[in-house]
Design an enzyme around this catalytic site. Structure first.
Site, PDB file in Angstrom:
ATOM      1  CG  ASN A  45     -27.865 -24.486 -41.859  1.00  0.00           C
ATOM      2  OD1 ASN A  45     -27.126 -24.705 -42.109  1.00  0.00           O
ATOM      3  ND2 ASN A  45     -28.412 -23.595 -43.078  1.00  0.00           N
ATOM      4  CD  GLU A  47     -32.295 -25.722 -45.130  1.00  0.00           C
ATOM      5  OE1 GLU A  47     -32.648 -26.533 -46.232  1.00  0.00           O
ATOM      6  OE2 GLU A  47     -31.884 -24.452 -45.205  1.00  0.00           O
ATOM      7  CB  CYS A  56     -30.520 -20.114 -37.756  1.00  0.00           C
ATOM      8  SG  CYS A  56     -31.479 -19.067 -38.872  1.00  0.00           S
ATOM      9  CD  GLU A  58     -26.906 -17.660 -36.503  1.00  0.00           C
ATOM     10  OE1 GLU A  58     -27.672 -18.682 -36.865  1.00  0.00           O
ATOM     11  OE2 GLU A  58     -26.300 -17.054 -37.262  1.00  0.00           O
ATOM     12  CB  CYS A  92     -29.472 -15.698 -35.484  1.00  0.00           C
ATOM     13  SG  CYS A  92     -30.372 -17.307 -35.915  1.00  0.00           S
TER      14      CYS A  92
HETATM   15  N1  THU Z   1     -29.394 -19.348 -41.817  1.00  0.00           N
HETATM   16  C1  THU Z   1     -28.701 -19.639 -40.627  1.00  0.00           C
HETATM   17  O1  THU Z   1     -28.217 -20.842 -40.173  1.00  0.00           O
HETATM   18  N2  THU Z   1     -28.203 -18.419 -39.897  1.00  0.00           N
HETATM   19  C2  THU Z   1     -28.210 -17.343 -40.263  1.00  0.00           C
HETATM   20  O2  THU Z   1     -28.227 -16.361 -39.666  1.00  0.00           O
HETATM   21  C3  THU Z   1     -28.846 -16.938 -41.644  1.00  0.00           C
HETATM   22  C4  THU Z   1     -29.672 -18.115 -42.173  1.00  0.00           C
HETATM   23  C5  THU Z   1     -29.701 -20.709 -42.543  1.00  0.00           C
HETATM   24  C6  THU Z   1     -31.221 -20.728 -42.574  1.00  0.00           C
HETATM   25  C7  THU Z   1     -31.690 -21.631 -43.855  1.00  0.00           C
HETATM   26  O3  THU Z   1     -31.189 -22.931 -43.520  1.00  0.00           O
HETATM   27  C8  THU Z   1     -30.430 -21.033 -44.822  1.00  0.00           C
HETATM   28  O4  THU Z   1     -29.597 -20.349 -43.752  1.00  0.00           O
HETATM   29  C9  THU Z   1     -31.078 -20.298 -45.777  1.00  0.00           C
HETATM   30  O5  THU Z   1     -31.601 -19.132 -45.354  1.00  0.00           O
END
Ligand code: THU
Length: 132
Positions: A45, A47, A56, A58, A92
C-alpha cells in the site's frame, strides 16, 4: 494451472509489506499472487497526504501483473504488519475479480476460499459483454 506454493506467496507478501509507504495509518499491507503461468506478482500500500487517494496493496499488485506480462491470478495472499493473513477490502475484491483465473483461490482468515466465495454474485466484465 500452476501448483500453489502458499509459503512462497506468504513470503512474497511479507517482502512487499516491508516496502509499504504508510506514514498516516502506520498499517503496512503486502499482497502477493500467483499467475496462471507461474509468476509471482506483488504490491504494497502507498498512502497520500490526501488520504482518500491511498493505493491499497492490491492496486500495486494489479499494476505489477500488467507490467510483468499480464495474465490471470490463480492464488492470492495478503498480510498485515505482523505477517498475519488479511482479508482484501471490498474494493480490492472487485479489483482482483477482474483478473481472476477460473477457480482462483485466496488465503483468508477462514482458510482457503475461492474468489466466488469472497465476492459472491459479483459484477464483472461479463455484465458488459455485447453492450459496448
Ligand atoms: N489496505 C490495503 O492495502 N489493502 C486492503 O485490502 C485493506 C486496506 C491499506 C489501505 C491503507 O493504507 C491501510 O491499509 C489502512 O486502511
Amino acid at each position: 494451472m500452476a501448483d500453489i506454493d502458499w509459503k512462497a506467496l506468504e513470503e512474497a507478501a511479507v517482502a512487499a509489506m516491508r516496502k509499504a509507504y504508510v506514514p498516516y495509518s502506520k498499517f503496512p499491507v503486502g499482497a502477493a499472487a500467483l499467475t496462471e503461468d507461474g509468476r509471482i506478482v506483488s504490491g504494497c500500500n502507498v498512502e497520500n497526504a490526501s488520504y482518500g487517494l491511498t493505493l491499497c496493496a492490491e492496486c500495486a499488485l494489479v499494476g505489477d501483473l500488467h507490467m510483468s506480462g499480464g495474465g490471470r491470478l490463480a492464488a492470492f495472499y495478503c498480510v498485515d504488519a505482523e505477517g498475519a493473513v488479511l482479508m482484501p477490502c471490498g474494493r480490492c475484491r472487485q479489483l482482483l475479480y477482474e483478473f481472476r483465473a477460473p477457480g482462483m483461490q485466496l488465503m483468508t482468515t477462514q482458510g482457503i476460499r475461492t474468489m466466488d466465495q469472497v465476492l459472491p454474485d459479483a459484477f464483472g466484465p461479463e455484465n458488459l459483454e455485447d453492450k459496448q
